[in-house]
Each structure stands twice: as structure tokens, then as C-alpha cells.
Write a protein that holds these residues in place. Sequence first.
Motif, PDB file in Angstrom:
ATOM      1  N   THR A   1      -3.836   6.880  -2.498  1.00  0.00           N
ATOM      2  CA  THR A   1      -3.228   5.626  -2.060  1.00  0.00           C
ATOM      3  C   THR A   1      -3.264   4.622  -3.201  1.00  0.00           C
ATOM      4  O   THR A   1      -4.330   4.347  -3.755  1.00  0.00           O
ATOM      5  CB  THR A   1      -3.973   5.038  -0.853  1.00  0.00           C
ATOM      6  OG1 THR A   1      -4.052   6.006   0.187  1.00  0.00           O
ATOM      7  CG2 THR A   1      -3.255   3.804  -0.337  1.00  0.00           C
ATOM      8  N   LEU A   2      -2.108   4.084  -3.536  1.00  0.00           N
ATOM      9  CA  LEU A   2      -1.978   3.090  -4.596  1.00  0.00           C
ATOM     10  C   LEU A   2      -1.765   1.725  -3.967  1.00  0.00           C
ATOM     11  O   LEU A   2      -0.835   1.530  -3.182  1.00  0.00           O
ATOM     12  CB  LEU A   2      -0.794   3.448  -5.496  1.00  0.00           C
ATOM     13  CG  LEU A   2      -0.492   2.511  -6.671  1.00  0.00           C
ATOM     14  CD1 LEU A   2      -1.591   2.605  -7.722  1.00  0.00           C
ATOM     15  CD2 LEU A   2       0.868   2.865  -7.284  1.00  0.00           C
TER      16      LEU A   2
ATOM     17  N   ASP B   1      -8.548   7.416  -4.309  1.00  0.00           N
ATOM     18  CA  ASP B   1      -8.466   8.868  -4.305  1.00  0.00           C
ATOM     19  C   ASP B   1      -7.287   9.382  -5.131  1.00  0.00           C
ATOM     20  O   ASP B   1      -6.275   8.688  -5.316  1.00  0.00           O
ATOM     21  CB  ASP B   1      -8.444   9.438  -2.893  1.00  0.00           C
ATOM     22  CG  ASP B   1      -9.832   9.442  -2.259  1.00  0.00           C
ATOM     23  OD1 ASP B   1     -10.814   9.639  -2.984  1.00  0.00           O
ATOM     24  OD2 ASP B   1      -9.936   9.245  -1.023  1.00  0.00           O
ATOM     25  N   THR B   2      -7.464  10.585  -5.647  1.00  0.00           N
ATOM     26  CA  THR B   2      -6.465  11.172  -6.552  1.00  0.00           C
ATOM     27  C   THR B   2      -6.172  12.609  -6.146  1.00  0.00           C
ATOM     28  O   THR B   2      -5.888  13.453  -6.981  1.00  0.00           O
ATOM     29  CB  THR B   2      -6.977  11.161  -8.001  1.00  0.00           C
ATOM     30  OG1 THR B   2      -8.088  12.078  -8.114  1.00  0.00           O
ATOM     31  CG2 THR B   2      -7.426   9.777  -8.433  1.00  0.00           C
TER      32      THR B   2
ATOM     33  N   ALA C   1       0.859  -1.177   0.000  1.00  0.00           N
ATOM     34  CA  ALA C   1       0.000   0.000   0.000  1.00  0.00           C
ATOM     35  C   ALA C   1       0.895   1.227   0.000  1.00  0.00           C
ATOM     36  O   ALA C   1       1.644   1.452   0.951  1.00  0.00           O
ATOM     37  CB  ALA C   1      -0.914  -0.001   1.214  1.00  0.00           C
ATOM     38  N   HIS C   2       0.829   2.000  -1.075  1.00  0.00           N
ATOM     39  CA  HIS C   2       1.640   3.208  -1.238  1.00  0.00           C
ATOM     40  C   HIS C   2       0.797   4.413  -0.847  1.00  0.00           C
ATOM     41  O   HIS C   2      -0.131   4.787  -1.583  1.00  0.00           O
ATOM     42  CB  HIS C   2       2.078   3.382  -2.686  1.00  0.00           C
ATOM     43  CG  HIS C   2       2.778   2.214  -3.297  1.00  0.00           C
ATOM     44  ND1 HIS C   2       4.116   2.260  -3.656  1.00  0.00           N
ATOM     45  CD2 HIS C   2       2.354   0.970  -3.653  1.00  0.00           C
ATOM     46  CE1 HIS C   2       4.474   1.106  -4.195  1.00  0.00           C
ATOM     47  NE2 HIS C   2       3.411   0.308  -4.200  1.00  0.00           N
ATOM     48  N   PHE C   3       1.087   5.029   0.282  1.00  0.00           N
ATOM     49  CA  PHE C   3       0.417   6.255   0.697  1.00  0.00           C
ATOM     50  C   PHE C   3       1.248   7.411   0.148  1.00  0.00           C
ATOM     51  O   PHE C   3       2.267   7.797   0.726  1.00  0.00           O
ATOM     52  CB  PHE C   3       0.287   6.300   2.216  1.00  0.00           C
ATOM     53  CG  PHE C   3      -0.580   5.199   2.779  1.00  0.00           C
ATOM     54  CD1 PHE C   3      -1.940   5.397   2.955  1.00  0.00           C
ATOM     55  CD2 PHE C   3      -0.038   3.954   3.096  1.00  0.00           C
ATOM     56  CE1 PHE C   3      -2.752   4.389   3.467  1.00  0.00           C
ATOM     57  CE2 PHE C   3      -0.836   2.940   3.600  1.00  0.00           C
ATOM     58  CZ  PHE C   3      -2.198   3.155   3.785  1.00  0.00           C
ATOM     59  N   ILE C   4       0.807   7.940  -0.986  1.00  0.00           N
ATOM     60  CA  ILE C   4       1.625   8.877  -1.751  1.00  0.00           C
ATOM     61  C   ILE C   4       1.585  10.261  -1.107  1.00  0.00           C
ATOM     62  O   ILE C   4       0.504  10.763  -0.760  1.00  0.00           O
ATOM     63  CB  ILE C   4       1.134   8.937  -3.202  1.00  0.00           C
ATOM     64  CG1 ILE C   4       1.110   7.531  -3.819  1.00  0.00           C
ATOM     65  CG2 ILE C   4       2.012   9.853  -4.040  1.00  0.00           C
ATOM     66  CD1 ILE C   4       0.403   7.461  -5.158  1.00  0.00           C
TER      67      ILE C   4
ATOM     68  N   PHE D   1      -9.915   2.067   4.726  1.00  0.00           N
ATOM     69  CA  PHE D   1      -9.782   3.415   4.178  1.00  0.00           C
ATOM     70  C   PHE D   1     -11.096   4.155   4.399  1.00  0.00           C
ATOM     71  O   PHE D   1     -12.149   3.721   3.927  1.00  0.00           O
ATOM     72  CB  PHE D   1      -9.452   3.346   2.687  1.00  0.00           C
ATOM     73  CG  PHE D   1      -8.186   2.588   2.385  1.00  0.00           C
ATOM     74  CD1 PHE D   1      -6.966   3.236   2.339  1.00  0.00           C
ATOM     75  CD2 PHE D   1      -8.218   1.210   2.177  1.00  0.00           C
ATOM     76  CE1 PHE D   1      -5.799   2.533   2.075  1.00  0.00           C
ATOM     77  CE2 PHE D   1      -7.055   0.504   1.909  1.00  0.00           C
ATOM     78  CZ  PHE D   1      -5.836   1.168   1.864  1.00  0.00           C
ATOM     79  N   THR D   2     -11.036   5.288   5.106  1.00  0.00           N
ATOM     80  CA  THR D   2     -12.260   5.930   5.591  1.00  0.00           C
ATOM     81  C   THR D   2     -12.570   7.258   4.916  1.00  0.00           C
ATOM     82  O   THR D   2     -13.497   7.947   5.357  1.00  0.00           O
ATOM     83  CB  THR D   2     -12.161   6.168   7.108  1.00  0.00           C
ATOM     84  OG1 THR D   2     -11.019   6.994   7.381  1.00  0.00           O
ATOM     85  CG2 THR D   2     -12.026   4.861   7.850  1.00  0.00           C
TER      86      THR D   2
END
Length: 375
Positions: A48-49, A60-61, A37-40, A225-226
Motif C-alpha cells: 500500500t502506497l 509492505d512490499t 491510499a493506493h492499494f496496489i 492497517f493490520t
Amino acid sequence: MDTRATQRSPARDVPMVDTPMPAGLPTATADPTTMVAHFIDVGQGDATLLEFSCAAVLIDTGGENTARVSGRDRLSRYLEEFFERRADLARTLHLVVLSHPHKDHTDGVSVLLEAEPAIVVMNVVDNGPPAPRASGGKGQRDLQSYAAEIEGVGYVGLAESDIKTVSGATSDIIDPVNCKRGNTGVDPKISALWGRVDLDTTWANDANNDSVVLRVAFGKAVFLFTGDLESQGLSAMLESYAADLGAFDADVLKVGHHGSHNATTADFVTAVTPRIAVIQSGESSPDDETFSAYAFGHPNAKALKLLLDTDSGVSLDRKSPKLVRVGLKGRSLNGNTPPDFTYWTMKKAIYANGWDGNIAIKATSDGRLSVETEY
């Protein structure tokens, strides 16, 4: 870099061993029994990817759009580097989820739709038609138009009323990923636990409380994820699952609303009992911006205190304690009173993009977790 080993959690009887991350995440690849999980770090916003051995999912973007941070640029660079490393995915996202139509969650939709070479989006999940004045409504509508115009793209506009069981809602669109290969691969289970709330109440007409809440189970490792769900929405969601709160029991919690004071509650933390928490808020050094982690006082001490509860809060520790900025209050509405911050030494496994840069959590199907930051 902060690479930590996990330890036994009393809530989940799974093996915990020292599993160091690779030296640089851009060279790491999820094999059939792992996910990443990549939290960018897109500044003040969520992106998050989720990387699996056979697919990728983007939740989300969003991102900050200020003089010092372009969330769109950061998201674009991250995705380009990711697809360069994962050429086998052919620049394809099996699923894009927009939790709700605010700019800090949808501003990077243009990155997906305008990419050259193209990024292929196979499925879209959001919370339905955005309100006319929603700050991120354009991004959400643009992605909805993409789903309607491109043949074969799946779309679900999720409402809370669509969720009929305490396991949440799922379908081939909400969960299009199946990486099971022979007897060794793992099929992640993706379900939605909340969506648009069609009630004639003030709190239900706040887009934050209409956030799509997503649960991702990868073997014994569970991520939650909230979106930006606030206290009233959290209370209503927990009440609707009162017969069985098991769906909220998670190892990794993406903390709601960037660590705001009003988006984490004691009841919710008790239901989740997280081992690790991640806050997608920006760097909070002083600035003159209207929308920034500094302006809002994120992440807020009230939320962090609940996450630090000794009984139900985050159970794992960082490998090394870190001195972090913590908001006591945000800027006043008239702008005359500045935000207030303090410094804490963070020992527990609570991470924030503003403290740690990019954050990656690697999970194995037997429940082991490891974290890499600042890569």
C-alpha cells in the motif's frame, strides 16, 4: 472503474459530498488537503502506497510469485509510474513499513533496493529481527541492513511492549511526514498500535500475530492497517487498549491476512466500525499454486459476513453492486480436497484487489472519501 460518492456516517459528523476521482489515477495528485491510499494489485500479498502532497509512505512490499503473477514486477511498474508523475518527490519514500517477515509482505524489498535510478528510503519500521526460517526474513533483513549502512536512515524495530499509551507509539521515525503549509496544509498523524509480541505462548510466536499495526489519521479521515494479525493477536491487542479503544475507530480498514477466516473478529469490527474495507488478496480463479488466493480460499465468507454486519460493519455502499468470488474454504493441507468458492453480489463498500484490480481511496482532511478501481 468504480467511482463512488460518500454519504453521512452516523459515527462521524463530517461533510459527505460527491467527490469524483480523476479519470486515471496516474494523473491524480494529492494537494495539501488530500491524501491518496493506493492499494496496489500485487496478487496475493500486501503493498500500500500512501501519497501526500509532500511525501510518500509504503506499507509492505509483498506480492504473489506464481506462473501468472509477478508481484515484484507489478510493484516496480506502479512505483515507477508513481515517481514519474510525482517527480517533485525525487524518488523518495519518507517511510517504509514491513508489517512482518512473510514473503507476501517483504518480497518486493528488492524492488526498492535494486531500483535504477535509486529509490531513497528515509525511515524503516518493522517488528525487529525475523525468525531464522521466516519466509520473508531475507527481505526484512536486507532492509534492516540498508537502514544500518546508509547514514541518516532512521530505523525502529517495534515491539508491543514499546507501546505505552492507548494512543499507540509514534516518533520522528514512525511519523516522519509533515506536509503542513501555511494555514491550509495537513500534517498526517502516523502511529503504531501493535508490534512484535514477546510472550511465551504459541500464538505470539506466529509472525502474523507480531504484525505492526499502523494508524494513519489525515484530518478527520482515519486509515487502519493490520498486517496479518489473526484472532488471538486481535484479542490481545484489544485487551491491551481496553481503557480506550478509540484508536481503532477508523474510516478505512485494510482487512487482516488477505481476508482469511481467522483474521477478522466481531469485537474488532465493532471497535473499528469501518466505512470502507479493502482486502489485499489476489485473483482467485483456479490454479495449481501452493500460495494463491485460490489455494487459500481468499477472501473468506466468514470474514466478509463480519464486515457486512448491519450494526458495526462497513457502512458505505459501492456505487454499483458487483458479483464477486467468495471463498468458503481453502485447499486441504494434503492437497487432496480443492478449495470451495461461491458468488455473492457485493453491495457494500468492501473492495479486494482480486475483484477490483488496483484500488485507490482519496481522502480529504474533512473526512470525505472516494474510491477508484481497475485503473
